[in-house]
Design a protein around this motif. Structure first.
Motif, PDB file in Angstrom:
ATOM      1  N   ARG A 122       0.856  -1.279   0.087  1.00 47.91           N
ATOM      2  CA  ARG A 122      -0.078  -0.038   0.070  1.00 47.91           C
ATOM      3  C   ARG A 122       1.016   1.358   0.173  1.00 47.91           C
ATOM      4  O   ARG A 122       0.371   2.370  -0.504  1.00 47.91           O
ATOM      5  CB  ARG A 122      -0.963   0.000   1.222  1.00 47.91           C
ATOM      6  N   ASP A 123       2.211   1.198   0.860  1.00 50.61           N
ATOM      7  CA  ASP A 123       2.895   2.434   0.723  1.00 50.61           C
ATOM      8  C   ASP A 123       3.678   2.643  -0.692  1.00 50.61           C
ATOM      9  O   ASP A 123       3.513   3.627  -1.132  1.00 50.61           O
ATOM     10  CB  ASP A 123       4.138   2.005   1.713  1.00 50.61           C
ATOM     11  N   TRP A 124       3.922   1.470  -1.396  1.00 54.22           N
ATOM     12  CA  TRP A 124       4.402   1.736  -2.985  1.00 54.22           C
ATOM     13  C   TRP A 124       3.239   2.263  -3.812  1.00 54.22           C
ATOM     14  O   TRP A 124       3.503   2.922  -4.746  1.00 54.22           O
ATOM     15  CB  TRP A 124       4.756   0.290  -3.249  1.00 54.22           C
ATOM     16  N   PHE A 125       1.896   1.932  -3.621  1.00 55.88           N
ATOM     17  CA  PHE A 125       0.895   2.409  -4.115  1.00 55.88           C
ATOM     18  C   PHE A 125       0.963   4.034  -4.199  1.00 55.88           C
ATOM     19  O   PHE A 125       0.834   4.632  -5.183  1.00 55.88           O
ATOM     20  CB  PHE A 125      -0.188   1.676  -3.823  1.00 55.88           C
ATOM     21  N   TRP A 126       0.922   4.409  -2.909  1.00 53.68           N
ATOM     22  CA  TRP A 126       0.843   5.957  -2.780  1.00 53.68           C
ATOM     23  C   TRP A 126       2.065   6.563  -3.071  1.00 53.68           C
ATOM     24  O   TRP A 126       2.034   7.641  -3.751  1.00 53.68           O
ATOM     25  CB  TRP A 126       0.648   6.208  -1.067  1.00 53.68           C
ATOM     26  N   VAL A 127       3.215   6.007  -2.898  1.00 53.95           N
ATOM     27  CA  VAL A 127       4.453   6.561  -3.531  1.00 53.95           C
ATOM     28  C   VAL A 127       4.430   6.882  -5.133  1.00 53.95           C
ATOM     29  O   VAL A 127       4.634   7.918  -5.548  1.00 53.95           O
ATOM     30  CB  VAL A 127       6.011   5.645  -3.279  1.00 53.95           C
ATOM     31  N   ILE A 128       4.116   5.777  -5.728  1.00 51.83           N
ATOM     32  CA  ILE A 128       3.914   5.694  -7.174  1.00 51.83           C
ATOM     33  C   ILE A 128       2.845   6.695  -7.813  1.00 51.83           C
ATOM     34  O   ILE A 128       3.019   7.468  -8.454  1.00 51.83           O
ATOM     35  CB  ILE A 128       3.588   4.429  -7.857  1.00 51.83           C
ATOM     36  N   LEU A 129       1.672   6.619  -6.718  1.00 51.91           N
ATOM     37  CA  LEU A 129       0.731   7.755  -7.294  1.00 51.91           C
ATOM     38  C   LEU A 129       1.177   9.128  -7.075  1.00 51.91           C
ATOM     39  O   LEU A 129       0.760   9.966  -8.057  1.00 51.91           O
ATOM     40  CB  LEU A 129      -0.595   7.532  -6.465  1.00 51.91           C
ATOM     41  N   LEU A 130       1.879   9.406  -6.028  1.00 52.56           N
ATOM     42  CA  LEU A 130       2.416  10.722  -5.778  1.00 52.56           C
ATOM     43  C   LEU A 130       3.413  11.111  -6.682  1.00 52.56           C
ATOM     44  O   LEU A 130       3.464  12.292  -7.279  1.00 52.56           O
ATOM     45  CB  LEU A 130       2.905  11.016  -4.330  1.00 52.56           C
ATOM     46  N   GLY A 131       4.069  10.272  -7.119  1.00 52.75           N
ATOM     47  CA  GLY A 131       5.368  10.626  -8.030  1.00 52.75           C
ATOM     48  C   GLY A 131       4.824  10.916  -9.348  1.00 52.75           C
ATOM     49  O   GLY A 131       4.888  11.914 -10.121  1.00 52.75           O
ATOM     50  N   ALA A 132       3.668  10.124  -9.791  1.00 54.28           N
ATOM     51  CA  ALA A 132       2.603  10.539 -11.039  1.00 54.28           C
ATOM     52  C   ALA A 132       2.261  12.000 -11.006  1.00 54.28           C
ATOM     53  O   ALA A 132       2.206  12.893 -11.923  1.00 54.28           O
ATOM     54  CB  ALA A 132       1.781   9.286 -11.452  1.00 54.28           C
ATOM     55  N   ILE A 133       1.552  12.087  -9.737  1.00 51.62           N
ATOM     56  CA  ILE A 133       0.749  13.473  -9.728  1.00 51.62           C
ATOM     57  C   ILE A 133       2.045  14.724  -9.612  1.00 51.62           C
ATOM     58  O   ILE A 133       1.554  15.782 -10.373  1.00 51.62           O
ATOM     59  CB  ILE A 133      -0.094  13.446  -8.218  1.00 51.62           C
ATOM     60  N   TRP A 134       2.790  14.552  -9.028  1.00 50.82           N
ATOM     61  CA  TRP A 134       3.726  15.412  -8.891  1.00 50.82           C
ATOM     62  C   TRP A 134       4.619  15.796 -10.293  1.00 50.82           C
ATOM     63  O   TRP A 134       5.181  16.856 -10.658  1.00 50.82           O
ATOM     64  CB  TRP A 134       4.847  15.297  -7.783  1.00 50.82           C
ATOM     65  N   GLY A 135       4.592  14.712 -10.928  1.00 49.00           N
ATOM     66  CA  GLY A 135       5.207  14.845 -12.416  1.00 49.00           C
ATOM     67  C   GLY A 135       4.344  15.878 -13.404  1.00 49.00           C
ATOM     68  O   GLY A 135       4.498  16.644 -13.943  1.00 49.00           O
ATOM     69  N   CYS A 136       2.736  15.739 -12.960  1.00 51.90           N
ATOM     70  CA  CYS A 136       1.797  16.488 -13.602  1.00 51.90           C
ATOM     71  C   CYS A 136       2.130  18.074 -13.366  1.00 51.90           C
ATOM     72  O   CYS A 136       1.744  18.897 -14.017  1.00 51.90           O
ATOM     73  CB  CYS A 136       0.586  16.117 -13.363  1.00 51.90           C
ATOM     74  N   SER A 137       2.555  18.234 -11.976  1.00 54.68           N
ATOM     75  CA  SER A 137       2.729  19.716 -11.396  1.00 54.68           C
ATOM     76  C   SER A 137       3.696  20.450 -12.712  1.00 54.68           C
ATOM     77  O   SER A 137       3.562  21.680 -12.627  1.00 54.68           O
ATOM     78  CB  SER A 137       3.283  19.789 -10.020  1.00 54.68           C
ATOM     79  N   PHE A 138       4.649  19.714 -13.203  1.00 53.21           N
ATOM     80  CA  PHE A 138       5.645  20.447 -14.214  1.00 53.21           C
ATOM     81  C   PHE A 138       4.751  20.927 -15.446  1.00 53.21           C
ATOM     82  O   PHE A 138       5.061  21.769 -16.122  1.00 53.21           O
ATOM     83  CB  PHE A 138       6.761  19.633 -14.638  1.00 53.21           C
ATOM     84  N   LEU A 139       3.794  19.915 -15.677  1.00 59.38           N
ATOM     85  CA  LEU A 139       2.821  20.358 -17.076  1.00 59.38           C
ATOM     86  C   LEU A 139       2.007  21.782 -16.514  1.00 59.38           C
ATOM     87  O   LEU A 139       1.854  22.526 -17.228  1.00 59.38           O
ATOM     88  CB  LEU A 139       1.939  19.112 -17.271  1.00 59.38           C
TER      89      LEU A 139
END
Length: 296
Positions: free
Chosen positions: A4-21
């Motif tokens: 479950r921790d890996w799930f949140w880490v991967i999701l946050l990484g994807a979301i914060w990658g969107c912040s550059f867009l």
């Protein structure tokens, strides 16, 4: 880490990658200081909504509010302005790759931070590899004489240093409720960011619907939602494990930048990303330890 921790880490990484867009869209119409002010302001409003919905109570004492103001300025107001400033001269994917240096600058800051974690030989090798990657990213600008790109890369590096300082500073709030930390820190960042943006640029003029959408996306999704998750994960998995989100953020930022913004990345950019990722693997150390164990 648990699944479950890996799930949140991967999701946050994807979301914060969107912040550059989102940054790339926002700087088309407003100045970088207003990008920062809008991000922390919208994020703050979202956090206060969650704060009251969960029935949280405010801490007592003036000192804690002064500390939250400082955390907000160093951890959010400054870096949230530096990244859009850099993206005026850099592709969003390149800025995201440099953001992956955050664990590497965190190792340096932690080594000198009172009570911080001392750097080992393996981590020191990771730092060298990481900054070698930053040098590869700067290579095209050096070859073409693009001083604006060099300044932009320097701004990104300064932003990662701000993140590193704030991560170490956050250790003193381990007993504070995560929702309260996010809410008060973003409030402090807003109190500093909005007057600064007004003083520097006056009131922003927003006419495009995509600007409004980007402001809501970076404020509510990347900031409110992201920070609510971040401050819950940090005590559970630790700062080193948490910074693995920086493996994921450049990937999503590059995909979005190339497909939606038509950005172009050079081979040296991918070599730089590979060197930074090598540095992160050395700092994490788990793969090296497993390899040594297998040999033994």
């Amino acid at each position: 880490m648990a699944a479950r921790d890996w799930f949140w880490v991967i999701l946050l990484g994807a979301i914060w990658g969107c912040s550059f867009l989102f940054n790339a869209v926002l700087i088309r119409e407003i100045d970088p200081l207003w990008v920062s002010a809008l991000r922390v302001g919208v994020g703050m409003l979202g956090c206060w909504a969650v704060f009251f919905a969960m029935g949280k109570s405010l801490p007592r004492g003036v000192l804690v509010y002064a500390q939250m103001l400082l955390l907000g300025i160093i951890g959010y107001t400054i870096p949230f302005a530096l990244f859009p400033l850099s993206q005026m001269h850099l592709a969003s994917g390149v800025a995201a790759i440099i953001n992956a240096l955050t664990p590497i600058t965190t190792v340096i800051v932690s080594h000198f931070w009172p009570g911080g974690e001392r750097a080992t030989m393996l981590k020191s090798a990771g730092v060298v590899a990481g900054f070698g990657g930053a040098a590869l990213l700067a290579l095209p600008a050096l070859q073409s004489g693009g001083t604006s790109q060099l300044w932009a890369i320097g701004a990104c590096l300064l932003a990662t240093l701000c993140y590193a300082v704030s991560l170490n500073y956050t250790r003193r709030f381990v007993r504070m409720d995560p929702t309260t930390i996010a809410t008060l820190a973003l409030t402090g960042a807003t109190l500093a960011g909005i007057p600064l943006a007004f003083a520097a640029h006056g009131a922003p003029v927003i006419t495009r619907p995509e600007t409004v959408g980007a402001a809501l996306g970076i404020g509510l999704v990347a900031t409110t939602f992201g920070f609510m998750i971040m401050y819950r994960l940090l005590p559970r998995i630790g700062a080193t494990n948490f910074t693995t989100v920086t493996f994921i953020a450049p990937v999503s930022a590059i995909i979005l930048g190339v497909t939606l913004l038509g950005e172009r990345l050079l081979p040296s950019h991918f070599l730089g990303m590979a060197a930074i990722f090598l540095g992160l693997l050395l700092i994490d150390g788990r793969i090296v330890r497993r390899w040594r164990g297998a040999r033994a």
